[in-house]
Design a protein around this motif. Sequence first.
Motif, PDB file in Angstrom:
ATOM      1  N   UNK A 165      -8.048  23.105 -21.419  1.00 33.66           N
ATOM      2  CA  UNK A 165      -8.357  21.762 -21.901  1.00 33.66           C
ATOM      3  C   UNK A 165      -7.112  20.882 -21.916  1.00 33.66           C
ATOM      4  N   UNK A 166      -5.984  21.427 -22.384  1.00 33.09           N
ATOM      5  CA  UNK A 166      -4.715  20.671 -22.415  1.00 33.09           C
ATOM      6  C   UNK A 166      -4.296  20.305 -20.996  1.00 33.09           C
ATOM      7  N   UNK A 167      -4.398  21.273 -20.114  1.00 29.78           N
ATOM      8  CA  UNK A 167      -3.989  21.045 -18.727  1.00 29.78           C
ATOM      9  C   UNK A 167      -4.849  19.958 -18.074  1.00 29.78           C
ATOM     10  N   UNK A 168      -6.154  19.992 -18.312  1.00 29.61           N
ATOM     11  CA  UNK A 168      -7.066  18.989 -17.738  1.00 29.61           C
ATOM     12  C   UNK A 168      -6.733  17.603 -18.293  1.00 29.61           C
ATOM     13  N   UNK A 169      -6.403  17.544 -19.577  1.00 23.58           N
ATOM     14  CA  UNK A 169      -6.073  16.253 -20.191  1.00 23.58           C
ATOM     15  C   UNK A 169      -4.824  15.653 -19.556  1.00 23.58           C
ATOM     16  N   UNK A 170      -3.806  16.496 -19.348  1.00 25.44           N
ATOM     17  CA  UNK A 170      -2.568  16.025 -18.737  1.00 25.44           C
ATOM     18  C   UNK A 170      -2.807  15.596 -17.295  1.00 25.44           C
ATOM     19  N   UNK A 171      -3.531  16.394 -16.547  1.00 21.15           N
ATOM     20  CA  UNK A 171      -3.775  16.063 -15.145  1.00 21.15           C
ATOM     21  C   UNK A 171      -4.683  14.855 -14.991  1.00 21.15           C
ATOM     22  N   UNK A 209       0.835  -1.212   0.000  1.00 13.46           N
ATOM     23  CA  UNK A 209       0.000   0.000   0.000  1.00 13.46           C
ATOM     24  C   UNK A 209       0.867   1.259   0.000  1.00 13.46           C
ATOM     25  N   UNK A 210       1.937   1.251   0.792  1.00 13.50           N
ATOM     26  CA  UNK A 210       2.842   2.406   0.824  1.00 13.50           C
ATOM     27  C   UNK A 210       3.489   2.612  -0.541  1.00 13.50           C
ATOM     28  N   UNK A 211       3.892   1.525  -1.169  1.00 17.78           N
ATOM     29  CA  UNK A 211       4.514   1.606  -2.481  1.00 17.78           C
ATOM     30  C   UNK A 211       3.530   2.153  -3.507  1.00 17.78           C
ATOM     31  N   UNK A 212       2.289   1.681  -3.456  1.00 17.36           N
ATOM     32  CA  UNK A 212       1.259   2.149  -4.381  1.00 17.36           C
ATOM     33  C   UNK A 212       0.973   3.638  -4.166  1.00 17.36           C
ATOM     34  N   UNK A 213       0.878   4.036  -2.898  1.00 15.93           N
ATOM     35  CA  UNK A 213       0.623   5.441  -2.563  1.00 15.93           C
ATOM     36  C   UNK A 213       1.762   6.325  -3.073  1.00 15.93           C
ATOM     37  N   UNK A 218       4.130  10.215  -7.039  1.00 13.75           N
ATOM     38  CA  UNK A 218       5.149  10.526  -8.045  1.00 13.75           C
ATOM     39  C   UNK A 218       4.483  10.846  -9.376  1.00 13.75           C
ATOM     40  N   UNK A 219       3.484  10.039  -9.780  1.00 12.60           N
ATOM     41  CA  UNK A 219       2.778  10.300 -11.037  1.00 12.60           C
ATOM     42  C   UNK A 219       2.067  11.644 -11.011  1.00 12.60           C
ATOM     43  N   UNK A 220       1.438  11.976  -9.869  1.00 13.61           N
ATOM     44  CA  UNK A 220       0.724  13.249  -9.742  1.00 13.61           C
ATOM     45  C   UNK A 220       1.700  14.409  -9.850  1.00 13.61           C
ATOM     46  N   UNK A 221       2.843  14.315  -9.169  1.00 17.15           N
ATOM     47  CA  UNK A 221       3.842  15.387  -9.226  1.00 17.15           C
ATOM     48  C   UNK A 221       4.352  15.567 -10.659  1.00 17.15           C
ATOM     49  N   UNK A 222       4.581  14.463 -11.353  1.00 16.48           N
ATOM     50  CA  UNK A 222       5.036  14.536 -12.737  1.00 16.48           C
ATOM     51  C   UNK A 222       3.973  15.180 -13.619  1.00 16.48           C
ATOM     52  N   UNK A 223       2.712  14.785 -13.429  1.00 18.31           N
ATOM     53  CA  UNK A 223       1.625  15.353 -14.217  1.00 18.31           C
ATOM     54  C   UNK A 223       1.478  16.843 -13.943  1.00 18.31           C
TER      55      UNK A 223
END
Length: 193
Positions: free
Chosen positions: A184-190, A147-151, A156-161
Motif C-alpha cells: 500500500x505504501x509503495x503504491x501510494x508513492x508510485x 514536449x521533450x522537456x515535459x517528457x 525524472x519524477x518517475x525515477x525519483x518515485x
Amino acid sequence: MTDKTDRPTRGRRSKIDLLPDEVKRLLDELLRDARYSQQEVLDAVHDHIDQLGLPEDIKPSRSGLNRYASRMEAIGKDLRDVREVSQALVGQLGDKPTGEVSRLILEIGRTQLFKAMMNANEKEGDVDIGMIKDAMLAAQRLESAAMQSHKREKEIRKAFADEAAAAAEAVAKKAGMTAETVSSIKKEILGIA
C-alpha cells in the motif's frame, strides 16, 4: 560629441585582464567581499604581485581597478536582475520547480516570436510567406522542445518515485510491517509519479 564609453576600442586587453590567474583570482575574491574598500583591494593585489616577484609594470592602477570593479558590478547586477525576473516568471509559469529553466526559455521564445510577427505586420502591412514559414518552423521547434522537456520531467519524477518506493519498502519490511501495508505504501508513492 561622443561619450568615451560609447566609442569602439581596438579590443586591447586591460592590465587586469592580463594579470596572472593567481593574482586575478585574488582580485576577484577581494572585490566580491564587501568588507574591503577598492583601495584595500588594490593594496592587497600590489602586495601579492610583490610577493610573487612579478614586474612592477603589471600592477593595475587605481582607475583601472575602478573600471574593472564597475564592469564586474554591472555584470553582477544584470545577473541578479535576470535571476529575479526568472524566478518571478517561473512562479507564474507553474508551481513545480523541476524544469523551470526550460519552461522559462520556452515562454520567452514564444513571446519573442509573437513580438517579431507583430512588428513585421505593423511595419510592412502584410507578413510575407517567408516570415510565416519561419515563424511556424520556430513555433514547431518551441513546441517540440516543450514536449521533450515535459517528457524528461516526467521521467525524472518517475525515477525519483521508484527510488523512494524502494527505500520505503525496505524500511517498512525492516520495521516488520505486513506485506499488504508495504504494498500500500509503495503504491501510494508510485502514484505520485
